[in-house]
Enzyme design. Structure first.
Site, PDB file in Angstrom:
ATOM      1  N   ASP A 188       0.819  -1.213   0.000  1.00 29.48           N
ATOM      2  CA  ASP A 188       0.000   0.000   0.000  1.00 29.48           C
ATOM      3  C   ASP A 188       0.853   1.263   0.000  1.00 29.48           C
ATOM      4  O   ASP A 188       2.068   1.214   0.167  1.00 29.48           O
ATOM      5  CB  ASP A 188      -0.967   0.001   1.199  1.00 29.48           C
ATOM      6  N   ASP A 198      -6.818  -1.990  14.338  1.00 29.72           N
ATOM      7  CA  ASP A 198      -8.235  -2.286  14.078  1.00 29.72           C
ATOM      8  C   ASP A 198      -8.401  -3.583  13.278  1.00 29.72           C
ATOM      9  O   ASP A 198      -9.479  -3.863  12.751  1.00 29.72           O
ATOM     10  CB  ASP A 198      -8.923  -1.106  13.365  1.00 29.72           C
ATOM     11  N   HIS A 242      -6.763  -4.417  10.526  1.00 30.21           N
ATOM     12  CA  HIS A 242      -6.617  -4.320   9.063  1.00 30.21           C
ATOM     13  C   HIS A 242      -5.376  -5.035   8.550  1.00 30.21           C
ATOM     14  O   HIS A 242      -4.373  -5.157   9.242  1.00 30.21           O
ATOM     15  CB  HIS A 242      -6.649  -2.865   8.578  1.00 30.21           C
ATOM     16  N   GLU A 292      -9.445  -1.394   5.692  1.00 29.11           N
ATOM     17  CA  GLU A 292     -10.045  -1.023   6.965  1.00 29.11           C
ATOM     18  C   GLU A 292     -11.324  -1.836   7.196  1.00 29.11           C
ATOM     19  O   GLU A 292     -11.840  -2.477   6.268  1.00 29.11           O
ATOM     20  CB  GLU A 292     -10.360   0.477   6.956  1.00 29.11           C
TER      21      GLU A 292
HETATM   22  P1  PGA Z   1       2.514  -1.447  12.746  1.00 29.36           P
HETATM   23  O1  PGA Z   1       1.340  -1.403  11.679  1.00 29.36           O
HETATM   24  O2  PGA Z   1       3.487  -2.461  12.245  1.00 29.36           O
HETATM   25  O3  PGA Z   1       3.110  -0.063  12.718  1.00 29.36           O
HETATM   26  O4  PGA Z   1       1.930  -1.821  14.052  1.00 29.36           O
HETATM   27  C1  PGA Z   1       0.796  -2.601  11.248  1.00 29.36           C
HETATM   28  C2  PGA Z   1      -0.270  -2.344  10.207  1.00 29.36           C
HETATM   29  O5  PGA Z   1      -0.918  -1.303  10.245  1.00 29.36           O
HETATM   30  O6  PGA Z   1      -0.478  -3.235   9.360  1.00 29.36           O
END
Ligand code: PGA
Length: 272
Positions: free
Chosen positions: A67, A142, A144, A149
Site C-alpha cells: 500500500d 483495528d 486491518h 479497513e
Molecule cells: P505497525 O502497523 O506495524 O506499525 O503496528 C501494522 C499495520 O498497520 O499493518
C-alpha cells in the site's frame, strides 16, 4: 496454519527474516510481497545483515508492496526526496542496503493522477510476475491488513480507500509526528492491495508484536471471519500460512498451548 511464538521482537524479526531468506535462497527469482509499519523494521534489518554478511542475493527478486498513501510518493531516482511515503520507508529500511534491481521494485504510486487505472495496472503487474510467492503482513490495531479497513470486502482488489481515524492516529504517532508533519496534513486516502489480492499469494507470513496487538490478533486468528477484522481472512487462505508473534501479542490466544505443541512436534519430527 503455523503459529510461531517467540520471546520478543528481536527473535520474531530473526524468525521472519529467515523464512524470507530461505525462500530467496531456494528460489532466487521469487516474488515477495512486502509491508511497511513499525513491525517489519527488525525483519528488514536482519535481511540487510544477511545480505551484507552472508551474501543473501536479491538481484533476481521482484517485490510488490501492499500500500501507499495517496498524494505522496517517491521517485526512486531521487531517493532523498523527503516525504513520509511508504516508498521512502522501503528505500530507507531495505532497498538502499541490498542489491535489488530498481526495475523489480513495485510500490503503489501515491502520486498517480489516474488512481483507478493505476490499481488495475498494479494487479496486472502482479499477475504478469507470476503471482506473489510470499506475502509479508502486519496487522493494524483495528485488525486491518494493508489499508483494508473494517468493512472492506474480503474479495476486494487493489483500489483507493479512505483511512480510518484510528489508522491516521496510529501512523501519526509512529511516523508523521517525528517528521514534524501535523495530523491535519496527513493524507486521508491510500492505494491498497485488496484482501482478495492478498489471499492469492501462495504463502503468507503475518507478524505481530506487543501487548497492544494481543486482543486483535486473537480476534483475527480465533474469532469469526469478518470484514470488520480484515486480517481474519487469514483463515480463508489456502496456501502456506505462518503467523509469528511475540509472547505479548500471543497472550490472548485461547489455544496457545496447542500452537506451541504443534511447533514442538513438527520440530521433533522434522516436518516443515
Ligand atoms: P505497525 O502497523 O506495524 O506499525 O503496528 C501494522 C499495520 O498497520 O499493518
Amino acid at each position: 496454519m503455523d503459529i510461531i511464538i517467540r520471546e520478543n521482537y528481536e527473535q520474531v524479526s530473526k524468525y521472519t527474516a529467515k523464512v524470507i531468506a530461505d525462500l530467496v535462497r531456494s528460489k532466487p527469482n521469487c516474488v515477495l510481497g512486502l509491508a511497511t509499519g513499525s513491525t517489519p523494521i527488525g525483519t528488514y534489518k536482519e535481511l540487510v545483515r544477511m545480505h551484507k554478511e552472508e551474501g543473501l542475493d536479491f538481484s533476481q527478486v521482484t517485490t510488490f508492496n501492499l500500500d501507499e498513501y495517496l498524494g505522496v510518493g517517491m521517485d526512486l531516482d531521487k531517493p532523498y526526496d523527503l516525504d513520509q511515503s511508504y516508498a521512502r520507508f522501503m528505500y530507507e529500511e531495505l532497498f538502499k542496503h541490498i542489491n535489488i534491481k530498481k526495475e523489480n521494485i513495485h510500490i503503489p504510486d501515491g502520486r498517480t493522477k489516474v488512481p483507478e487505472k493505476f490499481c488495475k495496472w498494479y494487479e496486472e503487474e502482479i499477475r504478469k510476475a507470476g503471482g506473489i510467492d510470499l506475502q509479508l503482513l502486519g496487522i493494524g490495531a483495528d485488525g486491518h491488513w494493508a489499508f483494508n479497513e473494517p468493512g472492506s470486502s474480503l474479495a476486494s482488489r487493489t483500489r483507493v480507500v479512505v483511512l480510518t481515524k484510528k489508522t491516521l492516529d496510529d501512523n501519526y504517532e509512529s511516523f508523521y509526528k517525528k517528521a514534524g508533519i501535523s495530523r491535519e496534513e496527513m493524507p486521508h486516502f491510500a492505494i491498497t492491495m485488496g484482501i482478495g489480492t492478498i489471499l492469492e499469494a501462495r504463502n503468507i507470513i503475518m507478524v505481530a508484536t506487543g501487548a497492544k496487538k494481543a486482543a486483535i490478533v486473537a480476534q483475527a486468528l480465533e474469532g469469526p471471519v469478518t470484514s470488520q477484522v480484515t486480517a481474519s481472512a487469514i483463515q480463508l487462505h489456502s496456501g502456506g500460512i505462518t503467523v509469528v508473534l511475540d509472547e505479548a501479542a500471543a497472550s490472548c490466544l485461547k489455544n496457545i498451548d496447542y500452537y506451541k505443541h504443534i511447533e514442538k512436534v513438527k520440530t521433533e519430527y522434522g516436518i516443515k
